[in-house]
Design a protein around this motif. Structure first.
Motif, PDB file in Angstrom:
ATOM      1  N   LEU A 249       0.865  -1.170   0.000  1.00  0.00           N
ATOM      2  CA  LEU A 249       0.000   0.000   0.000  1.00  0.00           C
ATOM      3  C   LEU A 249       0.903   1.221   0.000  1.00  0.00           C
ATOM      4  O   LEU A 249       1.726   1.386   0.909  1.00  0.00           O
ATOM      5  CB  LEU A 249      -0.884  -0.011   1.258  1.00  0.00           C
ATOM      6  CG  LEU A 249      -1.775   1.215   1.460  1.00  0.00           C
ATOM      7  CD1 LEU A 249      -2.826   1.323   0.354  1.00  0.00           C
ATOM      8  CD2 LEU A 249      -2.454   1.156   2.827  1.00  0.00           C
ATOM      9  N   SER A 250       0.771   2.046  -1.004  1.00  0.00           N
ATOM     10  CA  SER A 250       1.656   3.210  -1.041  1.00  0.00           C
ATOM     11  C   SER A 250       0.904   4.448  -0.574  1.00  0.00           C
ATOM     12  O   SER A 250      -0.216   4.721  -1.012  1.00  0.00           O
ATOM     13  CB  SER A 250       2.253   3.330  -2.448  1.00  0.00           C
ATOM     14  OG  SER A 250       1.715   4.421  -3.118  1.00  0.00           O
ATOM     15  N   VAL A 251       1.496   5.150   0.385  1.00  0.00           N
ATOM     16  CA  VAL A 251       0.861   6.334   0.973  1.00  0.00           C
ATOM     17  C   VAL A 251       1.722   7.540   0.638  1.00  0.00           C
ATOM     18  O   VAL A 251       2.915   7.565   0.945  1.00  0.00           O
ATOM     19  CB  VAL A 251       0.733   6.187   2.505  1.00  0.00           C
ATOM     20  CG1 VAL A 251       0.086   7.428   3.105  1.00  0.00           C
ATOM     21  CG2 VAL A 251      -0.075   4.938   2.854  1.00  0.00           C
ATOM     22  N   SER A 252       1.112   8.539   0.013  1.00  0.00           N
ATOM     23  CA  SER A 252       1.916   9.691  -0.387  1.00  0.00           C
ATOM     24  C   SER A 252       1.325  11.000   0.121  1.00  0.00           C
ATOM     25  O   SER A 252       0.106  11.128   0.272  1.00  0.00           O
ATOM     26  CB  SER A 252       2.046   9.730  -1.913  1.00  0.00           C
ATOM     27  OG  SER A 252       0.772   9.803  -2.491  1.00  0.00           O
ATOM     28  N   ILE A 257       6.727   9.355  -0.279  1.00  0.00           N
ATOM     29  CA  ILE A 257       5.931   8.145  -0.462  1.00  0.00           C
ATOM     30  C   ILE A 257       6.401   7.090   0.535  1.00  0.00           C
ATOM     31  O   ILE A 257       7.596   6.871   0.682  1.00  0.00           O
ATOM     32  CB  ILE A 257       6.091   7.568  -1.895  1.00  0.00           C
ATOM     33  CG1 ILE A 257       5.661   8.611  -2.942  1.00  0.00           C
ATOM     34  CG2 ILE A 257       5.299   6.284  -2.038  1.00  0.00           C
ATOM     35  CD1 ILE A 257       5.703   8.100  -4.368  1.00  0.00           C
ATOM     36  N   ALA A 259       5.803   3.014   1.585  1.00  0.00           N
ATOM     37  CA  ALA A 259       5.189   1.758   1.139  1.00  0.00           C
ATOM     38  C   ALA A 259       4.986   0.836   2.335  1.00  0.00           C
ATOM     39  O   ALA A 259       5.910   0.621   3.126  1.00  0.00           O
ATOM     40  CB  ALA A 259       6.065   1.091   0.091  1.00  0.00           C
ATOM     41  N   SER A 312      -7.144   4.814  -3.870  1.00  0.00           N
ATOM     42  CA  SER A 312      -7.214   4.149  -5.182  1.00  0.00           C
ATOM     43  C   SER A 312      -7.099   2.647  -5.041  1.00  0.00           C
ATOM     44  O   SER A 312      -6.399   2.125  -4.175  1.00  0.00           O
ATOM     45  CB  SER A 312      -6.093   4.634  -6.100  1.00  0.00           C
ATOM     46  OG  SER A 312      -6.130   6.036  -6.182  1.00  0.00           O
ATOM     47  N   LYS A 371      -4.642   0.034  -3.421  1.00  0.00           N
ATOM     48  CA  LYS A 371      -3.338   0.195  -4.057  1.00  0.00           C
ATOM     49  C   LYS A 371      -2.598   1.384  -3.448  1.00  0.00           C
ATOM     50  O   LYS A 371      -1.453   1.261  -3.043  1.00  0.00           O
ATOM     51  CB  LYS A 371      -3.524   0.426  -5.554  1.00  0.00           C
ATOM     52  CG  LYS A 371      -2.231   0.705  -6.291  1.00  0.00           C
ATOM     53  CD  LYS A 371      -2.508   0.678  -7.779  1.00  0.00           C
ATOM     54  CE  LYS A 371      -1.823   1.792  -8.514  1.00  0.00           C
ATOM     55  NZ  LYS A 371      -2.370   1.893  -9.878  1.00  0.00           N
ATOM     56  N   SER A 372      -3.268   2.525  -3.362  1.00  0.00           N
ATOM     57  CA  SER A 372      -2.561   3.698  -2.865  1.00  0.00           C
ATOM     58  C   SER A 372      -3.508   4.671  -2.172  1.00  0.00           C
ATOM     59  O   SER A 372      -4.713   4.672  -2.416  1.00  0.00           O
ATOM     60  CB  SER A 372      -1.843   4.404  -4.014  1.00  0.00           C
ATOM     61  OG  SER A 372      -2.794   4.786  -4.965  1.00  0.00           O
ATOM     62  N   GLU A 374      -3.464   8.837  -1.261  1.00  0.00           N
ATOM     63  CA  GLU A 374      -2.745  10.092  -1.478  1.00  0.00           C
ATOM     64  C   GLU A 374      -3.409  11.168  -0.629  1.00  0.00           C
ATOM     65  O   GLU A 374      -4.630  11.342  -0.691  1.00  0.00           O
ATOM     66  CB  GLU A 374      -2.846  10.439  -2.973  1.00  0.00           C
ATOM     67  CG  GLU A 374      -2.083  11.646  -3.398  1.00  0.00           C
ATOM     68  CD  GLU A 374      -2.472  12.046  -4.844  1.00  0.00           C
ATOM     69  OE1 GLU A 374      -2.139  13.180  -5.222  1.00  0.00           O
ATOM     70  OE2 GLU A 374      -3.112  11.238  -5.542  1.00  0.00           O
TER      71      GLU A 374
END
Ligand code: HEM
Ligand code: MTE
Ligand code: MO
Length: 376
Positions: A249-252, A257, A259, A312, A371-372, A374
């Motif tokens: 899970l990518s958090v920006s 960012i 992961a 997302s 997935k991500s 933001e």
């Protein structure tokens, strides 16, 4: 209005009584429909909070149930007046023409509204126009034409609103006992039809009616891990991407960012809450969701508290691959990045490896196959 259309069961009073019930169902539909719209749009001028956790479940269950109830009521009301739809000459004056036009608009919009609504709940989209937008604008058309209709008919409504019995033909009322009985018969028949359609479908939204749920598109406790699903993993085309060993899970936020692998998420403090999935299509189901608090994940990634999130999915197409989450939902301690459901690892149909589950959110916004995230 004699001739072959004359049924002694018809009366203005009967039409007014049916109209009252129809208006009640319509107003519940309208209010809950707009609430659903606002829950999804989250306009800047209105904060819809995350509590009570069951609010959207109840309002949308009411929406679909009252919508279904309105169908036999509308048909009965049309039956009670249809000889008048065929009067001759069809137009007597400008006012009469306007009145008839407003009724024609109202009835046809209503028929379209309930038909597309019902068909939508069975996930069948046989028309070329977008359901949600069309249904939303038709609601305004219905509201406007209903107000006009009520204004025009106010004299009859006033005269017949409070009458005790169903006997009331204004001109020379020679209603007999048998007329009265046949009007009651119409009411009983209509009530029976309403009860039949409501009782055999409302179990999808209201648990205590589950045993009678024969016709609704979803049934409680039926589905993987005892929870229904709408979009399957296969339909969403994520069976490969969701099972990749390097999933993260990518958090920006800003330029940074972070992961989180599945193991990272599993190592964080886990919480379990009993929360409903409340689909916009009316069905809903409570389940035990277990995972990491979304706010903990955000804090671990250094996301400033109070951020709005864009969430997302691995899904590459489809309406629900991306959602916005207002800060109030991010802050709620029951809002989870869920990893498990009803005591076992999330089934791929429910969003494996990780999904969002938040209190009082329309089902469409409970993003599966994350997935991500933001921060905006
Ligand atoms: C006179 C009756 C009705 C009115 C005034 C009405 C009004 C509305 C409104 C304003 C919305 C919100 C649309 C948006 O989010 O922009 C809505 C949503 C919805 N309505 Fe109705 N509705 C009616 C009847 C029905 C019926 C009979 C059904 C099904 C049995 C139904 C099913 C739905 C569904 C599934 C949604 C969610 C759409 C989505 O968010 O994707 N409606 N309705
Ligand atoms: N990525 C993604 N998430 C999604 C959907 C989807 O199509 N794609 N469907 C939503 C809808 S409409 C509902 S009602 C819920 C259903 O959740 P469940 O399948 O776990 O019961 O998931 C939501 N999450
Ligand atoms: Mo849904």
């Amino acid at each position: 209005m004699a001739g072959r259309f004359a049924s002694t069961a018809r009366s203005t009073r009967l039409t007014v009584v049916l109209g009252r019930w129809l208006a009640a169902a319509f107003l519940v539909c309208l209010a809950t429909g707009y609430y659903s719209h606002l829950s999804q749009e989250q306009p800047a001028w209105l904060t819809i909070g995350s509590r009570p956790v069951w609010l959207y479940q109840v309002t949308q269950g009411l929406h679909v149930t009252s919508g279904i109830a309105s169908i036999p009521l509308l048909l009965a009301k049309l039956w009670s007046v249809y000889p008048q739809l065929l009067v001759w000459p069809p137009i007597r004056s400008v006012l009469h023409a306007l009145e008839r036009a407003s009724i024609a608009l109202f009835v046809s919009a209503f028929l379209v509204q309930v038909t597309i609504g019902l068909i939508n709940t069975y996930q069948w989209y046989p028309w070329p126009f977008p359901f949600r937008q069309t249904h939303f604008w038709l609601a305004w058309v219905l509201f406007g034409s209903l107000l006009l209709h009520i204004a025009v008919k106010l004299p009859q409504i006033k005269e017949h609103w409070r009458r005790r019995d169903l006997v009331s033909d204004p001109a020379g009322s020679d209603s007999s006992d048998s007329d009265r009985w046949s009007r009651r018969g119409v009411m009983v028949l209509t009530g029976g039809a309403v009860a039949a359609v409501v009782l055999t479908t409302a179990g999808q939204s209201f648990g205590w009616l589950n045993g009678l749920n024969f016709f609704a598109p979803r049934k409680k406790q039926v589905g993987p891990q005892g929870v229904p699903i709408n979009r399957t993993a296969e339909a969403a085309g994520i069976t490969k991407s969701a099972t990749m060993p390097d999933w993260h899970l990518s958090v920006s936020h800003g330029g940074s960012i972070t992961a989180f692998s599945l193991a990272d998420l599993e190592d964080m403090e886990q919480h379990e809450y009993n929360l409903p999935i409340a689909c916009v299509e009316g069905w809903s189901q409570y389940a035990n969701w277990r995972g990491v608090r979304l706010q903990d994940v955000m804090a671990a990634a250094g996301v400033p508290a109070g951020s709005v999130l864009r969430i997302s999915s691995l899904e590459e197409q489809g309406f629900f691959r991306e959602t916005l989450m207002p800060a109030g939902f991010v802050r709620d301690p029951q809002t989870l990045v869920a990893l498990a459901l009803n005591g076992s690892v999330l089934d791929i149909q429910h969003g494996y490896p990780a999904r969002i589950i938040a209190p009082n959110r329309p089902g469409v916004l409970q993003t599966k196959w994350l997935k991500s995230v933001e921060a905006l």
